[in-house]
Write an enzyme that holds these catalytic residues in place. Structure first.
Site, PDB file in Angstrom:
ATOM      1  N   HIS A 156       0.828  -1.223   0.000  1.00 59.21           N
ATOM      2  CA  HIS A 156       0.000   0.000   0.000  1.00 59.21           C
ATOM      3  C   HIS A 156       0.855   1.262   0.000  1.00 59.21           C
ATOM      4  O   HIS A 156       0.427   2.302   0.458  1.00 59.21           O
ATOM      5  CB  HIS A 156      -0.948   0.027   1.207  1.00 59.21           C
ATOM      6  CG  HIS A 156      -1.704  -1.248   1.418  1.00 59.21           C
ATOM      7  ND1 HIS A 156      -2.937  -1.492   0.881  1.00 59.21           N
ATOM      8  CD2 HIS A 156      -1.362  -2.383   2.097  1.00 59.21           C
ATOM      9  CE1 HIS A 156      -3.350  -2.703   1.234  1.00 59.21           C
ATOM     10  NE2 HIS A 156      -2.399  -3.272   1.951  1.00 59.21           N
ATOM     11  N   SER A 277      15.758  21.541 -15.631  1.00 63.38           N
ATOM     12  CA  SER A 277      14.585  22.348 -15.930  1.00 63.38           C
ATOM     13  C   SER A 277      15.038  23.624 -16.618  1.00 63.38           C
ATOM     14  O   SER A 277      16.108  24.146 -16.325  1.00 63.38           O
ATOM     15  CB  SER A 277      13.851  22.680 -14.632  1.00 63.38           C
ATOM     16  OG  SER A 277      13.135  23.893 -14.764  1.00 63.38           O
ATOM     17  N   LYS A 283      16.739  21.682 -10.415  1.00 60.87           N
ATOM     18  CA  LYS A 283      16.039  20.444 -10.748  1.00 60.87           C
ATOM     19  C   LYS A 283      16.886  19.405 -11.457  1.00 60.87           C
ATOM     20  O   LYS A 283      17.739  19.722 -12.280  1.00 60.87           O
ATOM     21  CB  LYS A 283      14.850  20.772 -11.662  1.00 60.87           C
ATOM     22  CG  LYS A 283      13.775  21.562 -10.951  1.00 60.87           C
ATOM     23  CD  LYS A 283      12.811  20.669 -10.230  1.00 60.87           C
ATOM     24  CE  LYS A 283      11.793  20.184 -11.224  1.00 60.87           C
ATOM     25  NZ  LYS A 283      10.811  19.339 -10.600  1.00 60.87           N
ATOM     26  N   GLU A 290      10.128   8.543 -16.697  1.00 59.85           N
ATOM     27  CA  GLU A 290       8.777   9.071 -16.946  1.00 59.85           C
ATOM     28  C   GLU A 290       8.329   8.768 -18.374  1.00 59.85           C
ATOM     29  O   GLU A 290       7.185   8.395 -18.626  1.00 59.85           O
ATOM     30  CB  GLU A 290       8.748  10.579 -16.710  1.00 59.85           C
ATOM     31  CG  GLU A 290       8.932  10.962 -15.247  1.00 59.85           C
ATOM     32  CD  GLU A 290       9.146  12.464 -15.099  1.00 59.85           C
ATOM     33  OE1 GLU A 290       8.150  13.188 -15.082  1.00 59.85           O
ATOM     34  OE2 GLU A 290      10.307  12.900 -15.028  1.00 59.85           O
TER      35      GLU A 290
END
Ligand code: ARG
Length: 457
Positions: A156, A277, A283, A290
């Site tokens: 979970h 970024s 970043k 992804e």
């Protein structure tokens, strides 16, 4: 512009209509398979005495010349000739004269295109099998270095019980092993020859389908000509195996993304597999993971797309079937790219062992241990669960962990507790003691690694 089938027509389609029905913009990817299939077909025509040997020789030479040109990227395809098959036939006739028109004796584009696709997928699936193996190798190597690296295991997405990081990596090894088996097993259906089925019903010429099948390295032939030209199950299977593979990679991507976040900090991706970024200088984004997670969607889409194309088709060939190609090509590119990137991404990532291990000390993932401890001392598990649950609640209220509580508190909860609980509660002990077959205990993980290495031998 007169078509190769112009005899029956009184009028030509306009260019934009031709453009709509043409497949050459994408099926030119099949050029080598198309020529290979034609070579086998014409050799068979010679072998069976359907064409005289000198004509067969001329056609072979013409095709070989086209094959060379294709290798050197010297062929120019034209939308006027619709698809790869008619383009090659036209080029052959231009190359060697009207005798080139004899190549299509006893053959149709329907068995031809199916043959091309079988040859294409056979080649690509073999490449994919290789790429899966290479990724599995990376996982084994990484796992070898992290048998004793411990981190929280989750259910979970809540910390559940500490585990060995190698154990976690090897879970993906076995998923990939099933992918490997599925692709490998499907080869026996991919490696079948539809050639010689003709348009749908076979041919009047005394052809030898086994002969051409053998030349092409096929293991056998389709037993039914109708099935041969209309079957696309082998592509569906490929897409569904690819979908399952992508689902695995997508789950792994999700973990890589979580692990590399500031919240987890379990790993750091190599700079070569992350991006910055344009606005925020701090970043470092896990873009590759992804993208792989995202690309899973298009592969599922291709599977559903083809299932839908096929569902209402009467036998045998229908032009709808031309829609089988782009999704298949895109899937091949997507899964090959994803496997390659993933292997390198995992190989080069830094595993932050200390953070992983520290995390296992800041939770209650050793609570099961305490319950099991009471059980070995004779308390029924249900009761032990209750006792430990109360201790956990007490810890939460006091801002402490189980290892912080003095023995007096334990004794108060149950007089079965003794000094040795502190050893039992250590995350490392917790992992080590899970020694049941397939468990995360270090000894079991070593055994598992041994089995994984055997698979790759
Ligand atoms: N370009 C076609 C395809 O990809 C080749 C087969 C065409 N056959 C036909 N009878 N129109 O499916």
């Amino acid at each position: 512009m007169k078509k190769l089938w112009g005899g029956r027509f009184t009028k030509s389609a306009e260019a934009w209509v031709d453009e709509f029905s043409a497949s050459i913009s994408f099926d030119q990817l099949l050029v080598e398979e198309d020529i290979e299939g034609s070579l086998a077909h014409v050799k068979m025509l010679g072998h069976c005495g359907i064409l005289p040997q000198d004509e067969v020789e001329q056609i072979i030479q013409g095709l070989e010349k086209l094959r060379m040109k294709a290798k050197n990227n010297e062929l120019t395809f034209s939308v006027q000739y619709e698809d790869i098959h008619l383009n090659i036939e036209k080029m052959l006739i231009d190359e060697i004269g009207p005798v080139g028109g004899k190549l299509h004796t006893g053959r149709s584009r329907n068995d031809q295109v199916a043959t091309d696709m079988h040859l294409y997928l056979r080649k690509e699936v073999k490449d994919i099998l290789q790429l899966i193996r290479e990724f599995q190798k990376v996982l084994i190597e990484k796992a070898e270095n992290h048998i004793e690296t411990i981190l929280p295991g989750y259910t979970h997405l809540q910390r559940a019980q500490p585990i060995s990081f190698a154990h976690h990596l090897l879970a993906y090894f076995w998923m990939l092993e099933r992918d490997y088996e599925r692709f490998h097993e499907s080869l026996k259906r991919i490696n079948l020859s539809p050639l010689g089925a003709g348009a749908l019903a076979g041919t009047t010429f005394p052809i030898d389908r086994h002969y051409s099948a053998q030349l092409l390295g096929f293991e056998g032939i389709y037993e039914n000509s109708l099935d041969a030209v209309s079957d696309r199950d082998f592509i569906l299977e490929f897409l569904s195996h690819a979908s399952i593979l992508m689902m695995h990679l997508s789950r792994f991507s999700e973990e890589i993304i979580l692990w590399s976040s500031s919240e987890f900090q379990f790993i750091e991706l190599d700079d070569a597999f992350a991006t910055g970024s344009s606005m925020m200088p701090q970043k470092k984004n896990p873009d590759m993971a992804e993208l792989i997670r995202g690309k899973t969607g298009r592969v599922y889409g291709h599977l559903i797309g083809l299932l839908t194309v096929l569902k209402g088709l009467p036998l045998t060939y229908n032009k709808d079937l031309q829609e089988d190609k782009e999704g298949m090509f895109d899937t091949v590119t997507t899964i090959k790219g994803s496997l390659k990137i993933f292997a390198k991404m995992v190989e080069t990532m830094t595993v932050r062992k200390e953070v992983m291990e520290k995390t296992t000390k800041e939770d209650f993932s050793n609570a099961t241990e305490l319950a099991d401890y009471l059980v070995t001392k004779g308390m029924p598990f249900r009761q032990a669960h209750e006792v430990v649950g109360k201790l956990v609640l007490y810890c939460i209220q006091e801002g402490k962990y189980l290892l912080d509580l003095p023995l007096s508190v334990y004794k108060e909860a149950s007089d079965l507790f003794a000094e040795d609980i502190y050893e039992v509660l250590k995350p490392r002990t917790v992992v080590a003691r899970r020694n049941s077959a397939g468990g995360t205990g270090f000894e079991q993980v070593r055994k598992q690694l041994e089995k994984a290495r055997k698979v790759l031998e």
